[in-house]
Design a protein around this motif. Sequence first.
Motif, PDB file in Angstrom:
ATOM      1  N   ALA A 134      21.439  21.497  65.342  1.00  8.65           N
ATOM      2  CA  ALA A 134      21.855  21.379  63.939  1.00  8.65           C
ATOM      3  C   ALA A 134      21.181  22.441  63.089  1.00  8.65           C
ATOM      4  O   ALA A 134      20.063  22.866  63.367  1.00  8.65           O
ATOM      5  N   THR A 135      21.876  22.870  62.034  1.00  8.71           N
ATOM      6  CA  THR A 135      21.352  23.879  61.119  1.00  8.71           C
ATOM      7  C   THR A 135      21.562  23.399  59.697  1.00  8.71           C
ATOM      8  O   THR A 135      22.657  22.924  59.362  1.00  8.71           O
ATOM      9  N   GLN A 184      27.818  25.210  67.351  1.00 10.50           N
ATOM     10  CA  GLN A 184      26.621  24.532  67.869  1.00 10.50           C
ATOM     11  C   GLN A 184      26.913  23.909  69.241  1.00 10.50           C
ATOM     12  O   GLN A 184      26.110  24.023  70.174  1.00 10.50           O
ATOM     13  N   VAL A 185      28.069  23.261  69.329  1.00  4.34           N
ATOM     14  CA  VAL A 185      28.462  22.634  70.605  1.00  4.34           C
ATOM     15  C   VAL A 185      28.675  23.712  71.673  1.00  4.34           C
ATOM     16  O   VAL A 185      28.336  23.528  72.840  1.00  4.34           O
ATOM     17  N   VAL A 207      21.609  11.478  75.367  1.00  5.99           N
ATOM     18  CA  VAL A 207      22.206  10.946  74.135  1.00  5.99           C
ATOM     19  C   VAL A 207      22.307  12.098  73.147  1.00  5.99           C
ATOM     20  O   VAL A 207      21.343  12.843  72.966  1.00  5.99           O
ATOM     21  N   ALA A 208      23.482  12.257  72.532  1.00  2.39           N
ATOM     22  CA  ALA A 208      23.631  13.293  71.500  1.00  2.39           C
ATOM     23  C   ALA A 208      23.910  12.621  70.162  1.00  2.39           C
ATOM     24  O   ALA A 208      24.605  11.603  70.103  1.00  2.39           O
ATOM     25  N   LEU A 209      23.347  13.181  69.110  1.00  2.00           N
ATOM     26  CA  LEU A 209      23.644  12.713  67.761  1.00  2.00           C
ATOM     27  C   LEU A 209      24.383  13.816  67.023  1.00  2.00           C
ATOM     28  O   LEU A 209      23.883  14.933  66.903  1.00  2.00           O
ATOM     29  N   VAL A 210      25.585  13.506  66.562  1.00  4.04           N
ATOM     30  CA  VAL A 210      26.322  14.440  65.708  1.00  4.04           C
ATOM     31  C   VAL A 210      26.073  13.963  64.278  1.00  4.04           C
ATOM     32  O   VAL A 210      26.635  12.971  63.834  1.00  4.04           O
ATOM     33  N   ALA A 211      25.159  14.660  63.599  1.00  9.54           N
ATOM     34  CA  ALA A 211      24.731  14.219  62.265  1.00  9.54           C
ATOM     35  C   ALA A 211      25.525  14.948  61.195  1.00  9.54           C
ATOM     36  O   ALA A 211      25.483  16.162  61.100  1.00  9.54           O
TER      37      ALA A 211
END
Length: 263
Positions: free
Chosen positions: A27-28, A47-48, A69-73
């Motif tokens: 994330a940026t 990013q992905v 586990v991935a978090l897409v924030a």
Amino acid sequence: MLGLEEAPPAHALTAKKTCDPSGMTFATGGAGVLQSTSHEVPVLAKQVDTFRKMVKDGTITEKQLSHSVALVAFSGNDYAGTGVIGLSSPNDINAYIGKVTKEIAANVDQLLKLGVTKVLVNNLHPIGCTPSYTRTNNYTTCDIFENLGASLHNDNLKQVMTSKKNVYIVDVYTAFTNIVDHVAGKGSELSKQFKRKLSPCCESLDSDGYCGQQGESSAELLYTVCDNSNRFFYWDDMHPTHAGWEAVMKQLEKPLREFVNQA
């Protein structure tokens, strides 16, 4: 919750061809989902894609992926300052929100395809309750149009995510609302610790300014900071304080643990 002292290190600050055992943050700050809103910073798909390259070249191993586990924030950068929510015609708003949620869903699919075992996606917090919107009414009430926009996004997100396995929507909207915008007398116990729910601890002196802003000499501070940030839910115009996030996470921890620990 994950037993880590801090978040996994940022990709940009990690040596090439290496990945910390705790994972990685792609994330940026300021990034969006759609190209048009991200300007200089990498959008979600980029990013992905960086993650995909690291999987393909073996920097991220199959063993790591097998219990990942991935978090897409998502914080709403695609809606900030575009005047999309609350201003355009309802059809335009719906079409734009549809584009954003569809793109989030496409990237979640990519992560699952690459072997990530569980994906968390947060819905949008009630942006109309952030001090940047409550300032105009002296921090007394939330902006209902902005919150309606957030709800539209969340309904849309739910629709595009329902059929997906191993994906969980983190309901930050409800967790925030329970603290900052509950019906009188119905607040969660957690909201009682906050004396100020809609005003920021760090406030700029000028409505167009920002927390941390300095005058021509660095000794001249163009903002004020409260004495006890634990009594404020929001730190600045947009972001909660540590105490604010803790109160949010207390509500989310149980369902999150259940999802992450599912076989």
